[in-house]
Design a protein around this motif. Structure first.
Motif, PDB file in Angstrom:
ATOM      1  N   ALA A  93      65.122  67.459 -29.780  1.00  0.00           N
ATOM      2  CA  ALA A  93      66.048  67.037 -30.802  1.00  0.00           C
ATOM      3  C   ALA A  93      66.017  65.485 -30.802  1.00  0.00           C
ATOM      4  O   ALA A  93      66.197  65.075 -31.794  1.00  0.00           O
ATOM      5  N   TRP A  94      65.812  64.748 -29.676  1.00  0.00           N
ATOM      6  CA  TRP A  94      65.877  63.408 -29.815  1.00  0.00           C
ATOM      7  C   TRP A  94      64.468  62.779 -29.480  1.00  0.00           C
ATOM      8  O   TRP A  94      64.579  61.597 -29.373  1.00  0.00           O
ATOM      9  N   GLY A  95      63.434  63.443 -29.540  1.00  0.00           N
ATOM     10  CA  GLY A  95      62.176  63.106 -29.332  1.00  0.00           C
ATOM     11  C   GLY A  95      62.150  61.989 -28.056  1.00  0.00           C
ATOM     12  O   GLY A  95      62.386  62.578 -26.907  1.00  0.00           O
ATOM     13  N   MET A  96      61.456  60.847 -28.127  1.00  0.00           N
ATOM     14  CA  MET A  96      61.271  60.188 -26.965  1.00  0.00           C
ATOM     15  C   MET A  96      62.503  59.867 -26.044  1.00  0.00           C
ATOM     16  O   MET A  96      62.190  59.750 -24.845  1.00  0.00           O
ATOM     17  N   ARG A  97      63.477  59.671 -26.607  1.00  0.00           N
ATOM     18  CA  ARG A  97      64.744  59.409 -25.921  1.00  0.00           C
ATOM     19  C   ARG A  97      65.121  60.642 -25.152  1.00  0.00           C
ATOM     20  O   ARG A  97      65.450  60.548 -23.862  1.00  0.00           O
ATOM     21  N   GLY A  98      64.718  61.806 -25.813  1.00  0.00           N
ATOM     22  CA  GLY A  98      65.093  63.158 -24.700  1.00  0.00           C
ATOM     23  C   GLY A  98      63.990  63.085 -23.631  1.00  0.00           C
ATOM     24  O   GLY A  98      64.363  63.612 -22.642  1.00  0.00           O
ATOM     25  N   VAL A  99      62.625  62.831 -24.115  1.00  0.00           N
ATOM     26  CA  VAL A  99      61.589  62.813 -22.893  1.00  0.00           C
ATOM     27  C   VAL A  99      62.060  61.777 -21.712  1.00  0.00           C
ATOM     28  O   VAL A  99      61.929  62.172 -20.489  1.00  0.00           O
ATOM     29  N   LEU A 100      62.587  60.625 -22.130  1.00  0.00           N
ATOM     30  CA  LEU A 100      62.886  59.673 -21.238  1.00  0.00           C
ATOM     31  C   LEU A 100      64.050  60.250 -20.264  1.00  0.00           C
ATOM     32  O   LEU A 100      64.103  59.991 -19.238  1.00  0.00           O
ATOM     33  N   LEU A 101      65.027  60.704 -20.896  1.00  0.00           N
ATOM     34  CA  LEU A 101      66.126  61.095 -20.237  1.00  0.00           C
ATOM     35  C   LEU A 101      65.665  62.112 -19.067  1.00  0.00           C
ATOM     36  O   LEU A 101      66.176  62.239 -18.114  1.00  0.00           O
ATOM     37  N   THR A 102      64.845  63.371 -19.783  1.00  0.00           N
ATOM     38  CA  THR A 102      64.426  64.310 -18.789  1.00  0.00           C
ATOM     39  C   THR A 102      63.557  63.699 -17.565  1.00  0.00           C
ATOM     40  O   THR A 102      63.656  64.034 -16.589  1.00  0.00           O
ATOM     41  N   CYS A 103      62.877  62.741 -17.952  1.00  0.00           N
ATOM     42  CA  CYS A 103      61.882  61.931 -16.690  1.00  0.00           C
ATOM     43  C   CYS A 103      62.871  61.448 -15.725  1.00  0.00           C
ATOM     44  O   CYS A 103      62.731  61.652 -14.602  1.00  0.00           O
ATOM     45  N   ALA A 104      64.012  60.904 -16.197  1.00  0.00           N
ATOM     46  CA  ALA A 104      64.880  60.078 -15.437  1.00  0.00           C
ATOM     47  C   ALA A 104      65.645  61.201 -14.427  1.00  0.00           C
ATOM     48  O   ALA A 104      65.956  60.894 -13.425  1.00  0.00           O
ATOM     49  N   VAL A 105      66.226  62.189 -15.260  1.00  0.00           N
ATOM     50  CA  VAL A 105      67.218  63.142 -14.593  1.00  0.00           C
ATOM     51  C   VAL A 105      66.089  64.020 -13.416  1.00  0.00           C
ATOM     52  O   VAL A 105      66.266  64.159 -12.059  1.00  0.00           O
ATOM     53  N   VAL A 106      64.539  64.259 -13.807  1.00  0.00           N
ATOM     54  CA  VAL A 106      63.798  64.854 -12.841  1.00  0.00           C
ATOM     55  C   VAL A 106      63.553  63.959 -11.741  1.00  0.00           C
ATOM     56  O   VAL A 106      63.505  64.283 -10.664  1.00  0.00           O
ATOM     57  N   THR A 107      63.323  62.680 -11.974  1.00  0.00           N
ATOM     58  CA  THR A 107      62.954  61.505 -10.807  1.00  0.00           C
ATOM     59  C   THR A 107      64.293  61.416  -9.809  1.00  0.00           C
ATOM     60  O   THR A 107      64.093  61.471  -8.766  1.00  0.00           O
ATOM     61  N   VAL A 108      65.411  61.483 -10.431  1.00  0.00           N
ATOM     62  CA  VAL A 108      66.662  61.467  -9.717  1.00  0.00           C
ATOM     63  C   VAL A 108      66.765  62.780  -8.599  1.00  0.00           C
ATOM     64  O   VAL A 108      67.107  62.568  -7.753  1.00  0.00           O
ATOM     65  N   ALA A 109      66.516  63.933  -9.282  1.00  0.00           N
ATOM     66  CA  ALA A 109      66.566  65.085  -8.574  1.00  0.00           C
ATOM     67  C   ALA A 109      65.533  65.226  -7.432  1.00  0.00           C
ATOM     68  O   ALA A 109      65.850  65.422  -6.489  1.00  0.00           O
ATOM     69  N   ALA A 110      64.288  64.612  -7.695  1.00  0.00           N
ATOM     70  CA  ALA A 110      63.339  64.615  -6.888  1.00  0.00           C
ATOM     71  C   ALA A 110      63.596  63.835  -5.649  1.00  0.00           C
ATOM     72  O   ALA A 110      63.383  64.070  -4.594  1.00  0.00           O
ATOM     73  N   VAL A 111      64.068  62.455  -6.212  1.00  0.00           N
ATOM     74  CA  VAL A 111      64.617  61.528  -4.687  1.00  0.00           C
ATOM     75  C   VAL A 111      65.631  62.210  -4.017  1.00  0.00           C
ATOM     76  O   VAL A 111      65.623  62.050  -2.819  1.00  0.00           O
ATOM     77  N   ALA A 112      66.363  62.739  -4.714  1.00  0.00           N
ATOM     78  CA  ALA A 112      67.523  63.328  -3.859  1.00  0.00           C
ATOM     79  C   ALA A 112      67.112  64.686  -2.941  1.00  0.00           C
ATOM     80  O   ALA A 112      67.615  64.564  -1.877  1.00  0.00           O
ATOM     81  N   ALA A 113      66.006  65.256  -3.600  1.00  0.00           N
ATOM     82  CA  ALA A 113      65.603  66.374  -2.714  1.00  0.00           C
ATOM     83  C   ALA A 113      64.962  65.808  -1.511  1.00  0.00           C
ATOM     84  O   ALA A 113      64.967  66.494  -0.285  1.00  0.00           O
ATOM     85  N   ILE A 114      64.158  64.697  -1.694  1.00  0.00           N
ATOM     86  CA  ILE A 114      63.244  64.128  -0.467  1.00  0.00           C
ATOM     87  C   ILE A 114      64.363  63.432   0.481  1.00  0.00           C
ATOM     88  O   ILE A 114      64.157  63.685   1.765  1.00  0.00           O
ATOM     89  N   LEU A 115      65.449  62.709  -0.010  1.00  0.00           N
ATOM     90  CA  LEU A 115      66.338  62.265   0.875  1.00  0.00           C
ATOM     91  C   LEU A 115      67.185  63.301   1.770  1.00  0.00           C
ATOM     92  O   LEU A 115      67.204  63.316   2.907  1.00  0.00           O
ATOM     93  N   ASP A 116      67.357  64.495   1.024  1.00  0.00           N
ATOM     94  CA  ASP A 116      68.001  65.551   1.698  1.00  0.00           C
ATOM     95  C   ASP A 116      66.986  66.234   2.791  1.00  0.00           C
ATOM     96  O   ASP A 116      67.360  66.513   3.885  1.00  0.00           O
ATOM     97  N   ALA A 117      65.673  66.254   2.457  1.00  0.00           N
ATOM     98  CA  ALA A 117      64.957  66.898   3.545  1.00  0.00           C
ATOM     99  C   ALA A 117      64.634  66.004   4.495  1.00  0.00           C
ATOM    100  O   ALA A 117      64.391  66.462   5.778  1.00  0.00           O
ATOM    101  N   ARG A 118      64.549  64.584   4.223  1.00  0.00           N
ATOM    102  CA  ARG A 118      64.697  63.756   5.519  1.00  0.00           C
ATOM    103  C   ARG A 118      65.555  63.592   6.114  1.00  0.00           C
ATOM    104  O   ARG A 118      65.691  63.465   7.553  1.00  0.00           O
ATOM    105  N   LYS A 119      66.601  64.061   5.780  1.00  0.00           N
ATOM    106  CA  LYS A 119      68.094  63.681   6.654  1.00  0.00           C
ATOM    107  C   LYS A 119      67.920  64.895   7.622  1.00  0.00           C
ATOM    108  O   LYS A 119      68.605  64.572   8.737  1.00  0.00           O
TER     109      LYS A 119
END
Length: 84
Positions: A57-83
């Motif tokens: 629906a939003w085109g490039m803005r939606g893709v950038l939002l998805t990339c940001a959410v996936v990046t935040v989720a991946a960082v949170a998973a890595i930090l949780d695994a290291r903890k």
């Protein structure tokens, strides 16, 4: 030598090594309780569905939002695994 014999021999070698060098052994992956795991997976599925719609629906803005959410989720998973 059969596969079962090789597997048993491998397990014996690993057991001896972890006995001699305790730092080689790793604590088992901490498991979340089943209700928490189900809640997280259902929420992640719903969020992913909304992000998929946003990408269309939003085109490039939606893709950038998805990339940001996936990046935040991946960082949170890595930090949780290291903890743990």
């Amino acid at each position: 030598m059969s596969t079962e014999d090789k597997r048993r021999e491998f397990d014996d070698i690993v057991a001896r090594l972890t006995t001699d060098y305790p730092t080689l052994s790793r604590a088992p992956w901490p498991r979340w309780p089943r209700p928490v795991l189900v809640t997280v997976l259902v929420t992640a599925g719903i969020v992913w569905g909304f992000l998929s719609v946003a990408m269309v629906a939003w085109g490039m803005r939606g893709v950038l939002l998805t990339c940001a959410v996936v990046t935040v989720a991946a960082v949170a998973a890595i930090l949780d695994a290291r903890k743990s």
